[in-house]
Design an enzyme around this catalytic site. Sequence first.
Site, PDB file in Angstrom:
ATOM      1  N   ASP A  96       0.849  -1.194   0.000  1.00  0.00           N
ATOM      2  CA  ASP A  96       0.000   0.000   0.000  1.00  0.00           C
ATOM      3  C   ASP A  96       0.885   1.244   0.000  1.00  0.00           C
ATOM      4  OD1 ASP A  96      -1.945   1.913   0.371  1.00  0.00           O
ATOM      5  OD2 ASP A  96      -2.129   1.525   2.533  1.00  0.00           O
ATOM      6  N   ASP A 112      -4.138   3.892   2.705  1.00  0.00           N
ATOM      7  CA  ASP A 112      -5.566   3.599   2.874  1.00  0.00           C
ATOM      8  C   ASP A 112      -5.807   2.132   3.232  1.00  0.00           C
ATOM      9  OD1 ASP A 112      -5.099   2.313   0.493  1.00  0.00           O
ATOM     10  OD2 ASP A 112      -6.659   3.359  -0.638  1.00  0.00           O
ATOM     11  N   ASP A 164      -1.724  -1.216  -3.838  1.00  0.00           N
ATOM     12  CA  ASP A 164      -2.057  -0.458  -5.045  1.00  0.00           C
ATOM     13  C   ASP A 164      -0.927  -0.499  -6.080  1.00  0.00           C
ATOM     14  OD1 ASP A 164      -0.199   1.485  -3.992  1.00  0.00           O
ATOM     15  OD2 ASP A 164      -1.817   2.144  -2.660  1.00  0.00           O
ATOM     16  N   ASP A 185      -5.204 -10.098 -15.732  1.00  0.00           N
ATOM     17  CA  ASP A 185      -6.249 -11.070 -15.514  1.00  0.00           C
ATOM     18  C   ASP A 185      -7.406 -10.726 -16.445  1.00  0.00           C
ATOM     19  OD1 ASP A 185      -7.762 -13.116 -14.003  1.00  0.00           O
ATOM     20  OD2 ASP A 185      -6.292 -12.689 -12.426  1.00  0.00           O
ATOM     21  N   ASP A 196      -9.378 -16.132 -16.501  1.00  0.00           N
ATOM     22  CA  ASP A 196     -10.169 -16.624 -15.374  1.00  0.00           C
ATOM     23  C   ASP A 196     -11.217 -17.647 -15.831  1.00  0.00           C
ATOM     24  OD1 ASP A 196     -10.719 -16.002 -12.481  1.00  0.00           O
ATOM     25  OD2 ASP A 196     -12.720 -15.571 -13.268  1.00  0.00           O
ATOM     26  N   GLU A 214      -7.256 -20.645 -16.838  1.00  0.00           N
ATOM     27  CA  GLU A 214      -7.561 -21.334 -15.576  1.00  0.00           C
ATOM     28  C   GLU A 214      -8.629 -22.391 -15.878  1.00  0.00           C
ATOM     29  OE1 GLU A 214      -9.218 -20.402 -11.065  1.00  0.00           O
ATOM     30  OE2 GLU A 214     -10.040 -19.360 -12.778  1.00  0.00           O
ATOM     31  N   HIS A 227      -4.033 -17.176  -5.356  1.00  0.00           N
ATOM     32  CA  HIS A 227      -4.904 -16.484  -4.402  1.00  0.00           C
ATOM     33  C   HIS A 227      -6.128 -17.319  -4.013  1.00  0.00           C
ATOM     34  CE1 HIS A 227      -6.574 -15.970  -8.327  1.00  0.00           C
ATOM     35  NE2 HIS A 227      -7.714 -15.553  -7.797  1.00  0.00           N
TER      36      HIS A 227
END
Length: 549
Positions: free
Chosen positions: A23, A27, A31, A100, A201, A243, A317
């Site tokens: 980050d 926040d 990012d 992605d 994906d 995927e 992930h």
Amino acid sequence: MERQQNWWKDSVVYQIYPRSFCDSNGDGIGDINGIRSKLWYLKELGIDVLWISPMYPSPNADNGYDISDYYGVSPDFGTMEDLQALISKCQDCDIRIVFDLVVNHTSDEHPWFLEAKKSRENPYRDYYIWRDGEGDGPPNDLQSNFGGSAWEYSEETGQYYLHFYGKKQPDLNWENEALRKEIYKMMNYWIGLGIGGFRMDVIDMIGKDPDRKIKENGPKLHAYLQEMNRYTLRGKDLLTVGECWGADVKTGRMYSDPERHELSMIFQFEHSSLDKQPGGSRWDLRPLELTELKSVFSKWQTGLDGCGWNSLFWNNHDLPRIVSRWGDDGKYRIESAKMLATLLHGMKGTPYIYQGEEIGMTNVPFCRIEDFPDIETQGHYHALKAEGRSDDEILCSFRAKARDNARTPMQWDNGRNAGFTDGTPWYPVNPNYTEINVRQSLEDPNSIFFYYQALIRLRKEHPALVHGTYQLLYPEDRNVYAYTRTLGDSQLLVVCNFYREPAGFLWHGKGEVILSNYPQDRIRDLECVKLRPYEAVIYRTQIEGGNAQ
Ligand code: GLC
Ligand code: CA
């Protein structure tokens, strides 16, 4: 710069889950500028490609896998200028960025869906999949991958729409040609901005046929991929990886055979179901049998040899941390993480490293169901409760397998919030950051980080590691995973003790140690090797009758 053909075969990919990487503005959300500030680190590791999970505008029902604008950047992550700065800085340091591509579904807040749900006559109606109900209920009993029915009733028009993921993720209708052309246009837009490829994906679901209850591997899937290739990828030598949860070796060949012009490679998940009870769900835990892992990996290694290409990964992930899953995240964390890395990076294919894997990040000791906020995990919680499972039992499965384990912030140092943010992190940091972090890894020459660095370097130095033929040794051995990689007269032998008990290994001749997770004599007699807990060695060996250099 001169581009080598099929550069992605020699490459190592690093996956970033941007929300949890770094980050830059306090926040609490990782990012784009955070990623840019860590390129030196990725360069030090030696990777060639970054696959970054979605950064498009999204209501975040599924952390960015529900996209509301395919052409933008989510303000959570920065601006289009930030992204362009990242792409150009990556180009300067010879790192390619893979995006992605989430085109099985959009967000229900995407303008196409907002239009489509207005009326049955709307021009965007057919971009999605609508059906009348059956009696008082949905059209059929198709289930969402996140639990519950895959159909959601839409008041405005009195029909149901299909969503194989959350109800905020309506499935796109690939039968519609205008929709397909929109997707290709969008892909060309990003290719034009200089990205190096796409991770696609759940791409094996785009050929779905909901009336015949076909989710994956639908009849038109490969025709769509070939059409996509003609309109977007052809002649550009980009890295594309699909995927494909439902792939077997035969379909794996179809996707990745260069003659068929579909994808560079796929992620297949056969190995990932080996530690569940037969017939059960992934939450019905069972220990892994090494012989089964060997047989699955070897089937893919030989099945695609010469006619396709594999991707190699332990983590992403959506999966728990590998060192906690199949290694030992206690006493032998370092040895076992290095062993697992050796086993994987020694095989034929393009290796993928998921952020934090290179420092041996582990699963998280969460103790309440609420600690697993992910949409999939919560959806499955309700389904498991409905089956009558107890909270304790469910918690035990979630701690072992929930994808939340992979999503805690990257552990940069032992300071506040592991150096991930100056603010409040969007998701808690694993308390073990005080010991497991990047700074510590960079200070210790024996760290997991430097071992990954060495493995990546080895691929550049030994063409046999990239192109050599794979051959499994001792398929029945229940403790040691050993195989050779052979190219011309050059041969490497990879030997891994998969467990904490010492084990034995024998071969003929001598081996020169190229890399190991334990101190070794440089030249070893392989007639009878004793392996320590989780010991892994890569040897250069003499081919019988040949001249090893
Ligand atoms: C893929 C993604 C996963 C996401 C799902 C729906 O499996 O990797 O994170 O939830 O697709 O897009
Ligand atoms: Ca931020």
